[in-house]
Design an enzyme around this catalytic site. Structure first.
Site, PDB file in Angstrom:
ATOM      1  N   LYS A   1       0.512  -1.500  -0.317  1.00 43.72           N
ATOM      2  CA  LYS A   1      -0.348  -0.574   0.026  1.00 43.72           C
ATOM      3  C   LYS A   1       0.760   0.758  -0.268  1.00 43.72           C
ATOM      4  O   LYS A   1       1.755   1.374   0.144  1.00 43.72           O
ATOM      5  CB  LYS A   1      -0.716  -0.469   1.465  1.00 43.72           C
ATOM      6  CG  LYS A   1      -1.931  -0.836   1.084  1.00 43.72           C
ATOM      7  CD  LYS A   1      -2.838  -0.996   2.286  1.00 43.72           C
ATOM      8  CE  LYS A   1      -4.065  -2.376   2.326  1.00 43.72           C
ATOM      9  NZ  LYS A   1      -4.712  -1.963   3.095  1.00 43.72           N
TER      10      LYS A   1
ATOM     11  N   TYR B   1     -12.259  -3.505  -3.945  1.00 37.47           N
ATOM     12  CA  TYR B   1     -12.159  -4.100  -1.634  1.00 37.47           C
ATOM     13  C   TYR B   1     -14.355  -3.868  -2.472  1.00 37.47           C
ATOM     14  O   TYR B   1     -14.595  -4.959  -1.301  1.00 37.47           O
ATOM     15  CB  TYR B   1     -12.452  -2.864  -1.196  1.00 37.47           C
ATOM     16  CG  TYR B   1     -11.179  -2.473  -0.428  1.00 37.47           C
ATOM     17  CD1 TYR B   1     -10.199  -3.491   0.521  1.00 37.47           C
ATOM     18  CD2 TYR B   1      -9.758  -1.794  -0.759  1.00 37.47           C
ATOM     19  CE1 TYR B   1      -9.037  -3.178   1.102  1.00 37.47           C
ATOM     20  CE2 TYR B   1      -9.058  -1.616  -0.546  1.00 37.47           C
ATOM     21  CZ  TYR B   1      -8.419  -2.444   0.539  1.00 37.47           C
ATOM     22  OH  TYR B   1      -7.575  -2.224   0.765  1.00 37.47           O
TER      23      TYR B   1
ATOM     24  N   ARG C   1      -1.073 -14.673   3.948  1.00 35.29           N
ATOM     25  CA  ARG C   1      -2.371 -14.308   4.907  1.00 35.29           C
ATOM     26  C   ARG C   1      -1.013 -14.683   6.286  1.00 35.29           C
ATOM     27  O   ARG C   1      -1.240 -13.397   7.064  1.00 35.29           O
ATOM     28  CB  ARG C   1      -3.762 -14.693   5.137  1.00 35.29           C
ATOM     29  CG  ARG C   1      -4.553 -14.633   3.254  1.00 35.29           C
ATOM     30  CD  ARG C   1      -4.685 -13.037   3.725  1.00 35.29           C
ATOM     31  NE  ARG C   1      -5.842 -13.502   5.076  1.00 35.29           N
ATOM     32  CZ  ARG C   1      -6.338 -11.693   5.097  1.00 35.29           C
ATOM     33  NH1 ARG C   1      -6.414 -10.703   4.020  1.00 35.29           N
ATOM     34  NH2 ARG C   1      -7.290 -11.494   5.861  1.00 35.29           N
TER      35      ARG C   1
ATOM     36  N   THR D   1      -5.972  -7.671  10.800  1.00 35.56           N
ATOM     37  CA  THR D   1      -6.091  -5.808   9.803  1.00 35.56           C
ATOM     38  C   THR D   1      -5.455  -5.353  10.728  1.00 35.56           C
ATOM     39  O   THR D   1      -4.544  -4.211   9.667  1.00 35.56           O
ATOM     40  CB  THR D   1      -7.004  -6.090   9.603  1.00 35.56           C
ATOM     41  OG1 THR D   1      -8.002  -7.091   8.499  1.00 35.56           O
ATOM     42  CG2 THR D   1      -8.219  -5.010   8.525  1.00 35.56           C
TER      43      THR D   1
ATOM     44  N   ARG E   1       3.186  -6.871   9.518  1.00 35.80           N
ATOM     45  CA  ARG E   1       1.639  -5.854   9.842  1.00 35.80           C
ATOM     46  C   ARG E   1       2.391  -5.107  11.677  1.00 35.80           C
ATOM     47  O   ARG E   1       2.285  -4.756  12.440  1.00 35.80           O
ATOM     48  CB  ARG E   1       0.281  -5.348  10.140  1.00 35.80           C
ATOM     49  CG  ARG E   1      -0.586  -5.990   8.818  1.00 35.80           C
ATOM     50  CD  ARG E   1      -1.308  -6.801   8.175  1.00 35.80           C
ATOM     51  NE  ARG E   1      -2.069  -5.706   6.583  1.00 35.80           N
ATOM     52  CZ  ARG E   1      -2.923  -6.412   6.748  1.00 35.80           C
ATOM     53  NH1 ARG E   1      -4.018  -7.345   6.730  1.00 35.80           N
ATOM     54  NH2 ARG E   1      -3.776  -6.159   5.745  1.00 35.80           N
TER      55      ARG E   1
ATOM     56  N   HIS F   1      -1.864  -5.231   1.252  1.00 34.48           N
ATOM     57  CA  HIS F   1      -3.000  -6.344   1.308  1.00 34.48           C
ATOM     58  C   HIS F   1      -2.442  -7.925   0.193  1.00 34.48           C
ATOM     59  O   HIS F   1      -1.734  -7.314   0.033  1.00 34.48           O
ATOM     60  CB  HIS F   1      -4.019  -5.414   0.006  1.00 34.48           C
ATOM     61  CG  HIS F   1      -4.462  -6.515  -0.230  1.00 34.48           C
ATOM     62  ND1 HIS F   1      -6.351  -6.850   0.326  1.00 34.48           N
ATOM     63  CD2 HIS F   1      -4.818  -7.084  -1.735  1.00 34.48           C
ATOM     64  CE1 HIS F   1      -7.124  -7.529  -0.492  1.00 34.48           C
ATOM     65  NE2 HIS F   1      -6.288  -8.198  -1.545  1.00 34.48           N
TER      66      HIS F   1
ATOM     67  N   GLU G   1      -8.870 -11.485  -7.631  1.00 29.88           N
ATOM     68  CA  GLU G   1      -8.329  -9.879  -7.763  1.00 29.88           C
ATOM     69  C   GLU G   1      -7.348  -9.914  -8.518  1.00 29.88           C
ATOM     70  O   GLU G   1      -6.885  -9.023  -9.368  1.00 29.88           O
ATOM     71  CB  GLU G   1      -7.772 -10.122  -6.224  1.00 29.88           C
ATOM     72  CG  GLU G   1      -8.756  -9.622  -4.969  1.00 29.88           C
ATOM     73  CD  GLU G   1      -8.060  -9.667  -3.535  1.00 29.88           C
ATOM     74  OE1 GLU G   1      -8.972  -8.545  -2.815  1.00 29.88           O
ATOM     75  OE2 GLU G   1      -6.981  -9.818  -3.798  1.00 29.88           O
TER      76      GLU G   1
HETATM   77  P1  GDP Z   1      -7.713  -7.604   5.820  1.00 28.84           P
HETATM   78  O1  GDP Z   1      -7.794  -8.376   4.770  1.00 28.84           O
HETATM   79  O2  GDP Z   1      -6.914  -8.043   6.003  1.00 28.84           O
HETATM   80  O3  GDP Z   1      -6.577  -6.315   4.771  1.00 28.84           O
HETATM   81  O4  GDP Z   1      -9.254  -6.885   5.981  1.00 28.84           O
HETATM   82  P2  GDP Z   1     -10.322  -6.958   4.840  1.00 28.84           P
HETATM   83  O5  GDP Z   1     -10.462  -7.401   4.058  1.00 28.84           O
HETATM   84  O6  GDP Z   1     -11.039  -7.731   6.264  1.00 28.84           O
HETATM   85  O7  GDP Z   1     -10.584  -5.410   5.136  1.00 28.84           O
HETATM   86  C1  GDP Z   1      -9.838  -4.968   4.832  1.00 28.84           C
HETATM   87  C2  GDP Z   1      -9.900  -3.377   4.968  1.00 28.84           C
HETATM   88  O8  GDP Z   1     -11.072  -2.328   5.286  1.00 28.84           O
HETATM   89  C3  GDP Z   1      -8.503  -2.611   5.834  1.00 28.84           C
HETATM   90  O9  GDP Z   1      -7.664  -3.255   4.904  1.00 28.84           O
HETATM   91  C4  GDP Z   1      -8.638  -1.932   6.634  1.00 28.84           C
HETATM   92  O10 GDP Z   1      -8.302  -0.436   5.971  1.00 28.84           O
HETATM   93  C5  GDP Z   1     -10.555  -1.396   6.498  1.00 28.84           C
HETATM   94  N1  GDP Z   1     -11.283  -2.642   7.576  1.00 28.84           N
HETATM   95  C6  GDP Z   1     -11.353  -3.638   7.704  1.00 28.84           C
HETATM   96  N2  GDP Z   1     -12.067  -3.752   9.327  1.00 28.84           N
HETATM   97  C7  GDP Z   1     -12.344  -2.778   9.660  1.00 28.84           C
HETATM   98  C8  GDP Z   1     -12.716  -2.081  10.976  1.00 28.84           C
HETATM   99  O11 GDP Z   1     -13.391  -3.151  11.567  1.00 28.84           O
HETATM  100  N3  GDP Z   1     -12.418  -0.549  11.496  1.00 28.84           N
HETATM  101  C9  GDP Z   1     -11.930   0.360  10.248  1.00 28.84           C
HETATM  102  N4  GDP Z   1     -11.671   1.517  10.681  1.00 28.84           N
HETATM  103  N5  GDP Z   1     -11.558  -0.023   9.354  1.00 28.84           N
HETATM  104  C10 GDP Z   1     -11.418  -1.517   8.691  1.00 28.84           C
HETATM  105 MG    MG Z   2      -9.640  -8.249   2.736  1.00 31.47          MG
END
Ligand code: GDP
Ligand code: MG
Length: 198
Positions: free
Chosen positions: A11, A51, A116, A122, A133, A156, A167
């Site tokens: 990112k 997304y 992952r 996350t 991370r 990501h 993706e």
């Molecule tokens: P990842 O696959 O670990 O990146 O997580 P997800 O696919 O669940 O979410 C994608 C993106 O959405 C994350 O990188 C965050 O920027 C945002 N996000 C996800 N869950 C949350 C949350 O509970 N709170 C907030 N503020 N942002 C979130």
């Molecule tokens: Mg994701």
């Protein structure tokens, strides 16, 4: 076993923190094979498509976010999951288009899960030590929500094999991905390791 392919995107914060090499290195040294790489500045529309590639993402992420507020004893900004993800998505569109990102496709057995695991969960505040991370960034939902921005979590990575397929299709043209042999494959995947001694 069939090899999987997975999408990793460094990112804008990862690029600005000069962590392209660290992130790539960790994926390389575990034994995964890089089969595609490019630097781009995504458009907001492209990030929205990325997304929302899983039609359930808005609902699932909204519900997950409401639950995590309540678990912490806090009041969520809304009880409507779609309203919550609307804000998250808007912040992601600003963040992910703020500068160049490096998109990569990595290949190997269990590639999706392995990546992952190396990337970590996350929210950097709770990502395990030893993960990308967990090791290279400090940020929390508490801080990012207060500042009205997306969480800065460096990279990501596709969450499932199905998500990875969709993706990769979105980010790369077929001819941008290269099929080739890597000499280490002989050791990683060879059953008998009988090609070593002369
Ligand atoms: P990842 O696959 O670990 O990146 O997580 P997800 O696919 O669940 O979410 C994608 C993106 O959405 C994350 O990188 C965050 O920027 C945002 N996000 C996800 N869950 C949350 C949350 O509970 N709170 C907030 N503020 N942002 C979130
Ligand atoms: Mg994701």
């Amino acid at each position: 076993m069939t090899k999987e392919r997975t999408l990793v995107v460094v990112k804008p914060d990862g690029v600005q923190r000069s962590l392209i090499g660290e992130i790539t290195g960790r994926l390389e040294r575990v034994g995964l094979k890089l089969v595609g790489i490019k630097m781009i500045v995504p458009t907001p529309e492209f990030i929205e498509t990325h997304y929302t590639i899983d039609p359930e993402w808005r609902r699932i992420t909204g519900e997950k976010t409401i639950k995590s507020y309540k678990e912490k004893g806090q009041i969520p900004p809304s009880e409507d999951p779609l309203e919550i993800t609307g804000v998250i998505l808007k912040n992601l569109m600003t963040f992910m288009t703020s500068g160049p990102v490096v998109a990569m496709v990595w290949e190997g057995v269990h590639a999706v899960k392995i990546v992952r695991k190396l990337v970590g969960s996350t929210e950097p505040l709770s990502s395990d030590v030893g993960t990308i991370r967990g090791d290279y960034v400090l940020d929390s939902y508490q801080l990012s929500d207060k500042d009205g921005r997306a969480i800065r979590n460096l990279a990501h990575a596709s969450g499932t094999v199905d998500e990875a397929t969709k993706e990769i299709d979105l980010w790369f043209e077929k001819d941008e991905l290269i099929d080739y042999r890597l000499v280490q494959d002989a050791i990683l995947y060879d059953v008998n390791m009988d090609g070593i001694l002369e």
